[in-house]
Design an enzyme around this catalytic site. Structure first.
Site, PDB file in Angstrom:
ATOM      1  N   LYS A  11      51.338  27.936  31.654  1.00 28.38           N
ATOM      2  CA  LYS A  11      52.605  28.487  31.157  1.00 28.38           C
ATOM      3  C   LYS A  11      53.652  27.396  30.907  1.00 28.38           C
ATOM      4  CE  LYS A  11      51.927  33.028  33.368  1.00 28.38           C
ATOM      5  NZ  LYS A  11      52.543  34.081  34.239  1.00 28.38           N
ATOM      6  N   TYR A  51      51.739  40.787  26.623  1.00 28.73           N
ATOM      7  CA  TYR A  51      52.236  41.419  27.854  1.00 28.73           C
ATOM      8  C   TYR A  51      52.634  42.887  27.631  1.00 28.73           C
ATOM      9  CZ  TYR A  51      52.106  37.179  30.695  1.00 28.73           C
ATOM     10  OH  TYR A  51      51.695  36.085  31.425  1.00 28.73           O
ATOM     11  N   PHE A  59      61.178  43.307  34.207  1.00 29.44           N
ATOM     12  CA  PHE A  59      61.171  41.874  33.921  1.00 29.44           C
ATOM     13  C   PHE A  59      60.553  41.536  32.564  1.00 29.44           C
ATOM     14  CE2 PHE A  59      57.400  42.860  36.570  1.00 29.44           C
ATOM     15  CZ  PHE A  59      56.367  42.412  35.754  1.00 29.44           C
ATOM     16  N   ASN A 114      55.347  31.051  37.105  1.00 30.42           N
ATOM     17  CA  ASN A 114      54.300  30.816  38.114  1.00 30.42           C
ATOM     18  C   ASN A 114      53.093  30.057  37.549  1.00 30.42           C
ATOM     19  OD1 ASN A 114      53.233  32.876  36.629  1.00 30.42           O
ATOM     20  ND2 ASN A 114      53.110  34.353  38.305  1.00 30.42           N
ATOM     21  N   HIS A 117      48.401  31.965  33.893  1.00 33.43           N
ATOM     22  CA  HIS A 117      47.895  33.335  33.724  1.00 33.43           C
ATOM     23  C   HIS A 117      46.381  33.301  33.836  1.00 33.43           C
ATOM     24  CE1 HIS A 117      46.914  37.240  31.922  1.00 33.43           C
ATOM     25  NE2 HIS A 117      45.959  36.581  31.300  1.00 33.43           N
ATOM     26  N   GLU A 128      41.442  39.233  25.688  1.00 35.54           N
ATOM     27  CA  GLU A 128      42.417  38.129  25.637  1.00 35.54           C
ATOM     28  C   GLU A 128      41.823  36.898  24.943  1.00 35.54           C
ATOM     29  OE1 GLU A 128      44.719  39.626  29.705  1.00 35.54           O
ATOM     30  OE2 GLU A 128      43.621  37.735  29.754  1.00 35.54           O
TER      31      GLU A 128
HETATM   32  P1  ADP Z   1      49.458  38.107  37.456  1.00 40.35           P
HETATM   33  O1  ADP Z   1      49.912  37.040  36.483  1.00 40.35           O
HETATM   34  O2  ADP Z   1      49.270  37.544  38.838  1.00 40.35           O
HETATM   35  O3  ADP Z   1      48.242  38.881  36.983  1.00 40.35           O
HETATM   36  P2  ADP Z   1      51.067  40.431  36.728  1.00 40.35           P
HETATM   37  O4  ADP Z   1      50.005  40.756  35.725  1.00 40.35           O
HETATM   38  O5  ADP Z   1      51.478  41.512  37.690  1.00 40.35           O
HETATM   39  O6  ADP Z   1      50.670  39.145  37.605  1.00 40.35           O
HETATM   40  O7  ADP Z   1      52.385  39.971  35.983  1.00 40.35           O
HETATM   41  C1  ADP Z   1      52.309  39.194  34.802  1.00 40.35           C
HETATM   42  C2  ADP Z   1      53.350  38.100  34.878  1.00 40.35           C
HETATM   43  O8  ADP Z   1      54.654  38.694  34.884  1.00 40.35           O
HETATM   44  C3  ADP Z   1      53.339  37.258  36.170  1.00 40.35           C
HETATM   45  O9  ADP Z   1      52.368  36.233  36.166  1.00 40.35           O
HETATM   46  C4  ADP Z   1      54.748  36.715  36.184  1.00 40.35           C
HETATM   47  O10 ADP Z   1      54.910  35.624  35.269  1.00 40.35           O
HETATM   48  C5  ADP Z   1      55.547  37.917  35.684  1.00 40.35           C
HETATM   49  N1  ADP Z   1      56.030  38.766  36.779  1.00 40.35           N
HETATM   50  C6  ADP Z   1      55.287  39.596  37.560  1.00 40.35           C
HETATM   51  N2  ADP Z   1      56.056  40.225  38.466  1.00 40.35           N
HETATM   52  C7  ADP Z   1      57.326  39.788  38.255  1.00 40.35           C
HETATM   53  C8  ADP Z   1      58.599  40.066  38.863  1.00 40.35           C
HETATM   54  N3  ADP Z   1      58.721  40.924  39.860  1.00 40.35           N
HETATM   55  N4  ADP Z   1      59.693  39.426  38.373  1.00 40.35           N
HETATM   56  C9  ADP Z   1      59.590  38.550  37.341  1.00 40.35           C
HETATM   57  N5  ADP Z   1      58.425  38.252  36.713  1.00 40.35           N
HETATM   58  C10 ADP Z   1      57.306  38.856  37.161  1.00 40.35           C
HETATM   59 MG    MG Z   2      48.089  40.097  35.295  1.00 35.83          MG
END
Ligand code: ADP
Ligand code: MG
Length: 140
Positions: A11, A51, A59, A114, A117, A128
């Site tokens: 990212k 997304y 968010f 974070n 992905h 994807e």
């Molecule tokens: P993951 O990437 O671990 O599969 P998710 O699919 O739940 O997690 O979420 C997609 C992305 O959205 C996350 O990697 C993160 O960048 C963002 N995200 C998830 N939860 C939050 C939150 N509570 N606040 C802000 N951004 C979030």
């Molecule tokens: Mg996810």
């Protein structure tokens, strides 16, 4: 479990800090092979579509803005049980909850920024990968 493919994104928070190589080292140390890789700058439409499953979450708009705030590296990873194996190396979504040794524990800035992905299922991995790669761009 047979050889499988998963989809990864390094990212913008990570490309900005020049962490592509450090993240790739963790991917390879985990036994995953990078069989497709390219650096792109996602369009808003691409990020929104990618997304879309989170469109109702509070968010969502911030997440789309973040994902287009700089270049990303999209990747196809191959290996034994690749979907689950990569989720394990990535660590928990919130770096505060991520295990020692994971990418997010080492590098993530926040629950949003974070660093990586990874697909959450075999079916989504296929969808994807097809979104970002043609078959001739994947060389195992
Ligand atoms: P993951 O990437 O671990 O599969 P998710 O699919 O739940 O997690 O979420 C997609 C992305 O959205 C996350 O990697 C993160 O960048 C963002 N995200 C998830 N939860 C939050 C939150 N509570 N606040 C802000 N951004 C979030
Ligand atoms: Mg996810």
């Amino acid at each position: 479990m047979a050889t499988q493919r998963t989809f990864s994104i390094i990212k913008p928070d990570a490309t900005r800090r020049n962490l592509t190589g450090a993240i790739n080292a963790k991917i390879e140390e985990a036994g995953l092979r990078i069989v497709g890789q390219k650096r792109i700058h996602m369009t808003k439409a691409q990020a929104e579509a990618f997304y879309a499953v989170h469109a109702e979450r509070p968010f969502y708009n911030d997440l789309v803005s973040f994902m287009i705030s700089g270049p990303v590296v999209v990747q196809v990873l191959e290996g034994e049980n690749a979907v689950a194996a990569y989720r394990q190396v990535m660590g928990a979504t919130n770096p505060a909850d991520a295990d020692e040794g994971t990418i997010r524990k080492a590098f993530a800035e926040s629950i949003e920024a974070n660093s990586v992905h990874g697909s959450d299922s075999d079916e989504n991995a296929g969808i994807e990968i097809n979104h970002f790669f043609t078959e001739d761009e994947i060389v195992g």
